[in-house]
Design a protein around this motif. Structure first.
Motif, PDB file in Angstrom:
ATOM      1  N   TRP A 301      37.516 -11.469 -19.338  1.00  0.00           N
ATOM      2  CA  TRP A 301      38.176 -12.219 -18.274  1.00  0.00           C
ATOM      3  C   TRP A 301      37.934 -13.725 -18.421  1.00  0.00           C
ATOM      4  O   TRP A 301      38.856 -14.535 -18.251  1.00  0.00           O
ATOM      5  CB  TRP A 301      37.719 -11.753 -16.894  1.00  0.00           C
ATOM      6  CG  TRP A 301      38.173 -12.700 -15.819  1.00  0.00           C
ATOM      7  CD1 TRP A 301      37.408 -13.504 -15.039  1.00  0.00           C
ATOM      8  CD2 TRP A 301      39.536 -12.978 -15.442  1.00  0.00           C
ATOM      9  NE1 TRP A 301      38.187 -14.271 -14.208  1.00  0.00           N
ATOM     10  CE2 TRP A 301      39.498 -13.962 -14.424  1.00  0.00           C
ATOM     11  CE3 TRP A 301      40.760 -12.485 -15.868  1.00  0.00           C
ATOM     12  CZ2 TRP A 301      40.652 -14.458 -13.836  1.00  0.00           C
ATOM     13  CZ3 TRP A 301      41.915 -12.985 -15.274  1.00  0.00           C
ATOM     14  CH2 TRP A 301      41.854 -13.950 -14.268  1.00  0.00           C
ATOM     15  N   ASN A 302      36.710 -14.117 -18.747  1.00  0.00           N
ATOM     16  CA  ASN A 302      36.419 -15.545 -18.897  1.00  0.00           C
ATOM     17  C   ASN A 302      37.281 -16.173 -19.990  1.00  0.00           C
ATOM     18  O   ASN A 302      37.779 -17.293 -19.841  1.00  0.00           O
ATOM     19  CB  ASN A 302      34.937 -15.758 -19.211  1.00  0.00           C
ATOM     20  CG  ASN A 302      34.043 -15.455 -18.015  1.00  0.00           C
ATOM     21  OD1 ASN A 302      34.513 -15.401 -16.884  1.00  0.00           O
ATOM     22  ND2 ASN A 302      32.768 -15.237 -18.269  1.00  0.00           N
ATOM     23  N   HIS A 305      40.886 -16.435 -18.727  1.00  0.00           N
ATOM     24  CA  HIS A 305      40.990 -17.503 -17.735  1.00  0.00           C
ATOM     25  C   HIS A 305      41.004 -18.874 -18.399  1.00  0.00           C
ATOM     26  O   HIS A 305      41.809 -19.758 -18.038  1.00  0.00           O
ATOM     27  CB  HIS A 305      39.820 -17.397 -16.745  1.00  0.00           C
ATOM     28  CG  HIS A 305      39.939 -18.317 -15.582  1.00  0.00           C
ATOM     29  ND1 HIS A 305      39.099 -19.390 -15.384  1.00  0.00           N
ATOM     30  CD2 HIS A 305      40.816 -18.344 -14.551  1.00  0.00           C
ATOM     31  CE1 HIS A 305      39.443 -20.029 -14.284  1.00  0.00           C
ATOM     32  NE2 HIS A 305      40.473 -19.422 -13.754  1.00  0.00           N
ATOM     33  N   GLU A 306      40.128 -19.082 -19.383  1.00  0.00           N
ATOM     34  CA  GLU A 306      40.084 -20.365 -20.082  1.00  0.00           C
ATOM     35  C   GLU A 306      41.351 -20.589 -20.902  1.00  0.00           C
ATOM     36  O   GLU A 306      41.915 -21.693 -20.916  1.00  0.00           O
ATOM     37  CB  GLU A 306      38.849 -20.429 -20.987  1.00  0.00           C
ATOM     38  CG  GLU A 306      37.531 -20.541 -20.233  1.00  0.00           C
ATOM     39  CD  GLU A 306      37.488 -21.751 -19.321  1.00  0.00           C
ATOM     40  OE1 GLU A 306      37.821 -22.865 -19.789  1.00  0.00           O
ATOM     41  OE2 GLU A 306      37.148 -21.592 -18.138  1.00  0.00           O
ATOM     42  N   TYR A 308      44.241 -19.295 -20.323  1.00  0.00           N
ATOM     43  CA  TYR A 308      45.337 -19.511 -19.367  1.00  0.00           C
ATOM     44  C   TYR A 308      45.401 -20.983 -18.953  1.00  0.00           C
ATOM     45  O   TYR A 308      46.488 -21.573 -18.882  1.00  0.00           O
ATOM     46  CB  TYR A 308      45.131 -18.629 -18.133  1.00  0.00           C
ATOM     47  CG  TYR A 308      46.023 -18.983 -16.971  1.00  0.00           C
ATOM     48  CD1 TYR A 308      47.345 -18.546 -16.928  1.00  0.00           C
ATOM     49  CD2 TYR A 308      45.551 -19.745 -15.907  1.00  0.00           C
ATOM     50  CE1 TYR A 308      48.171 -18.875 -15.856  1.00  0.00           C
ATOM     51  CE2 TYR A 308      46.359 -20.078 -14.835  1.00  0.00           C
ATOM     52  CZ  TYR A 308      47.668 -19.639 -14.811  1.00  0.00           C
ATOM     53  OH  TYR A 308      48.483 -19.961 -13.759  1.00  0.00           O
ATOM     54  N   LYS A 309      44.262 -21.585 -18.694  1.00  0.00           N
ATOM     55  CA  LYS A 309      44.243 -22.987 -18.278  1.00  0.00           C
ATOM     56  C   LYS A 309      44.822 -23.890 -19.373  1.00  0.00           C
ATOM     57  O   LYS A 309      45.556 -24.846 -19.080  1.00  0.00           O
ATOM     58  CB  LYS A 309      42.811 -23.412 -17.921  1.00  0.00           C
ATOM     59  CG  LYS A 309      42.293 -22.787 -16.633  1.00  0.00           C
ATOM     60  CD  LYS A 309      41.020 -23.432 -16.144  1.00  0.00           C
ATOM     61  CE  LYS A 309      39.846 -23.144 -17.020  1.00  0.00           C
ATOM     62  NZ  LYS A 309      38.568 -23.651 -16.449  1.00  0.00           N
ATOM     63  N   PHE A 341      47.240 -11.890 -17.806  1.00  0.00           N
ATOM     64  CA  PHE A 341      46.584 -11.411 -16.584  1.00  0.00           C
ATOM     65  C   PHE A 341      47.145 -10.072 -16.129  1.00  0.00           C
ATOM     66  O   PHE A 341      46.401  -9.190 -15.682  1.00  0.00           O
ATOM     67  CB  PHE A 341      46.753 -12.440 -15.458  1.00  0.00           C
ATOM     68  CG  PHE A 341      45.922 -13.681 -15.608  1.00  0.00           C
ATOM     69  CD1 PHE A 341      45.186 -13.929 -16.763  1.00  0.00           C
ATOM     70  CD2 PHE A 341      45.878 -14.624 -14.584  1.00  0.00           C
ATOM     71  CE1 PHE A 341      44.422 -15.086 -16.884  1.00  0.00           C
ATOM     72  CE2 PHE A 341      45.125 -15.786 -14.701  1.00  0.00           C
ATOM     73  CZ  PHE A 341      44.398 -16.022 -15.854  1.00  0.00           C
ATOM     74  N   LYS A 392      37.144 -12.069  -9.023  1.00  0.00           N
ATOM     75  CA  LYS A 392      37.470 -13.392  -9.565  1.00  0.00           C
ATOM     76  C   LYS A 392      38.973 -13.556  -9.772  1.00  0.00           C
ATOM     77  O   LYS A 392      39.498 -14.674  -9.713  1.00  0.00           O
ATOM     78  CB  LYS A 392      36.731 -13.615 -10.881  1.00  0.00           C
ATOM     79  CG  LYS A 392      35.219 -13.683 -10.738  1.00  0.00           C
ATOM     80  CD  LYS A 392      34.548 -13.816 -12.093  1.00  0.00           C
ATOM     81  CE  LYS A 392      33.036 -13.873 -11.949  1.00  0.00           C
ATOM     82  NZ  LYS A 392      32.345 -13.949 -13.276  1.00  0.00           N
ATOM     83  N   MET A 393      39.665 -12.440 -10.013  1.00  0.00           N
ATOM     84  CA  MET A 393      41.101 -12.503 -10.280  1.00  0.00           C
ATOM     85  C   MET A 393      41.913 -12.747  -9.012  1.00  0.00           C
ATOM     86  O   MET A 393      43.060 -13.190  -9.091  1.00  0.00           O
ATOM     87  CB  MET A 393      41.565 -11.200 -10.937  1.00  0.00           C
ATOM     88  CG  MET A 393      40.957 -10.951 -12.307  1.00  0.00           C
ATOM     89  SD  MET A 393      41.358  -9.318 -12.975  1.00  0.00           S
ATOM     90  CE  MET A 393      43.077  -9.560 -13.442  1.00  0.00           C
ATOM     91  N   ALA A 396      43.626 -16.066  -8.623  1.00  0.00           N
ATOM     92  CA  ALA A 396      44.527 -16.510  -9.696  1.00  0.00           C
ATOM     93  C   ALA A 396      45.947 -16.656  -9.171  1.00  0.00           C
ATOM     94  O   ALA A 396      46.441 -15.818  -8.409  1.00  0.00           O
ATOM     95  CB  ALA A 396      44.489 -15.518 -10.854  1.00  0.00           C
TER      96      ALA A 396
END
Length: 499
Positions: A301-302, A305-306, A308-309, A341, A392-393, A396
């Protein structure tokens, strides 16, 4: 790269330690989890490949009890339409240049070089390294090896054996589906071939077994990974043994590496997020799996997420003129990282349901073969790790009400209807495999699920003793629809509350 022979003579990095080497048969699964998988540390395991047919079929006898690749066997028996081959003499972005050729063409290159090539080993043929060959998918009836018990809790390949990675029609094209077939690979390379510095796909774990040959591995712990990047944390070092620009990578020389030389029939466990560079010190064949489970799910997930940014920042300037900006971000994320995601959420939903079903079974002693505290802990741990990631999601942008309302039909149907999911053949296959894997881990009983009927009605759990099991109905009662991560958290909380 011949300078690396003999344990890395001529290297330019600071090596401060070696990877621990253990006899695999002396290690229990809980010990492996506690000492290596959970703390995310590498280890080299011996004595786990003696029964593999590949160790005989794929190799020929050499001097001093060494084995060497049996190239004619591959050409005669595994004439794959095309295989991916890296040219180790040519860089393309952050990897070697990739070529496609037939197995026969690859073998011909190798043989021609060994017969007529120079002693330097740097002519064209010697630089070709067959990589990422989806051997299990292409030849499912040929059992070349058995996954060691330490690595069978493999959610990634378990899922891809029964589900597509992508549901969005804009992403799930033919090429993507081939690339995402599985993450079980065979590598074949001559002495001197190598793999540039990298961390594994999805920040997954990996294991790599040498069927024959020797490899030199150089590892960098995740706590030091920033040292191999430029000032903007965008570009990383390609080859740690070339002249690395101090201006571009000002902190590279501070990095402290650990190394190991992997011999034939040895297996190395590569933890999540450890950068590594690998050299073939001899002609080598290896079997490699990428995989993840509850113990490294947060790494996946980390990374998503990174990445995705980065994908979002790259196209931020067209947000106002884009009809569905978030969908474009997710498409780009899937293209760059291999999963987005929505793919990951659909994946998590299946594993929540499968783990909840198994947890319910072992909490009913009269209905289950086994009711061990270890198994209970395993399922609870899995659910808690998924809950942590799902929590955490929730924030989003992809899971806002606005974006969920316009999500593709393929994604919506795959994530929402729990009843439909529980009846789906793909999910039933996944659940059955997960159940049998954990039966093997906790009780040492391995059952070939092919011997059981996927189409049978009722319960497919390996632990269930009831002919009229209603666990699936209990899950359906807890939650009929799952629309986003918040619903997944509620389902987990409800299941754990009933314990």
């Amino acid at each position: 790269m011949d300078q690396m022979d003999g344990g890395g003579a001529g290297r330019r990095v600071k090596v401060v330690g070696k990877v621990e080497r253990l006899e695999g048969q002396s290690l229990t699964y809980p010990e492996f989890v506690d000492r290596f998988m959970k703390p995310n540390l590498p280890v080299l395991l011996t004595g786990l490949t003696s029964s593999w047919s590949s160790c005989e079929d794929w190799t020929l006898a050499g001097p001093d009890d060494r084995r060497r690749p049996n190239l004619p066997f591959f050409a005669q028996n595994f004439s794959s339409p095309r295989v991916q081959v890296a040219d180790c003499s040519a860089r393309e972005y952050t990897d070697h240049k990739r070529l496609e050729m037939s197995m026969q063409e690859f073998v011909d290159h190798w043989v021609r070089n060994s017969n007529t090539g120079s002693n330097s080993g740097h002519c064209e043929a010697s630089s070709l390294y067959l990589k990422d060959w989806h051997f299990v998918k292409e030849y499912p009836d040929y059992v070349a090896y058995t996954t060691p018990p330490f690595f069978v809790d493999d959610w990634l390949n378990m899922y891809l054996d029964s589900h597509p990675m992508h549901r969005d029609s804009d992403i799930a094209n033919h090429k993507n589906e081939v690339n995402c077939a599985d993450y079980r690979f065979v590598y074949i390379g001559a002495k001197g071939t190598w793999t540039p510095l990298h961390a594994d796909v999805f920040c997954s774990y990996s294991w790599s077994a040498n069927v024959c040959g020797r490899k030199l591995w150089l590892f960098l712990a995740p706590s030091q990974s920033h040292l191999i990047f430029d000032r903007n944390l965008r570009s990383s070092v390609y080859d740690i043994n070339e002249d690395v620009s101090e201006k571009q990578f000002p902190e590279f020389n501070k990095a402290e590496w650990i190394e190991c030389i992997q011999e034939q029939n040895e297996i190395i466990f590569v933890p999540s997020g450890w950068y590594h560079q690998v050299y073939n010190l001899e002609d080598t064949i290896s079997i490699n799996h990428n995989w993840f489970n509850g113990y490294n799910l947060h790494w996946v997930w980390n990374l998503l997420h990174e990445d995705y940014k980065v994908a979002k920042e790259y196209i931020e300037d067209i947000r106002d003129i884009c009809g569905n900006f978030e969908a474009l971000c997710q498409r780009n994320l899937a293209a760059n990282t291999g999963m987005n995601f929505y793919d990951f959420f659909i994946f998590l939903t299946r594993f929540v349901l499968a783990n909840v079903i198994e947890l319910y079974h072992i909490q009913e002693p009269e209905d289950a073969k086994h009711n061990s505290p270890e198994a209970t802990h395993h399922y609870v741990y899995n659910l808690m790790q998924i809950r942590e990631v799902a929590s955490k999601m929730i924030s989003a942008e992809a899971f806002s009400i606005e974006n969920l309302c316009v999500v593709s039909e393929g994604n919506r149907s795959a994530m929402s209807d729990v009843t439909k999911i529980l009846k789906d053949d793909g999910f039933r296959r996944l659940w059955m495999t997960l159940s049998e894997v954990y039966e093997y881990i906790h009780n040492g009983q391995r059952i070939l699920y092919e011997m059981r009927c996927l189409n049978q009605k009722g319960c497919l759990s390996a632990t269930c003793l009831k002919s009229d099991c209603n666990v699936v109905n209990r899950i359906d009662f807890l939650m009929r629809e799952i629309h986003g991560p918040e619903d997944l958290v509620r389902l987990i909380d409800s299941a754990l509350h009933e314990r």
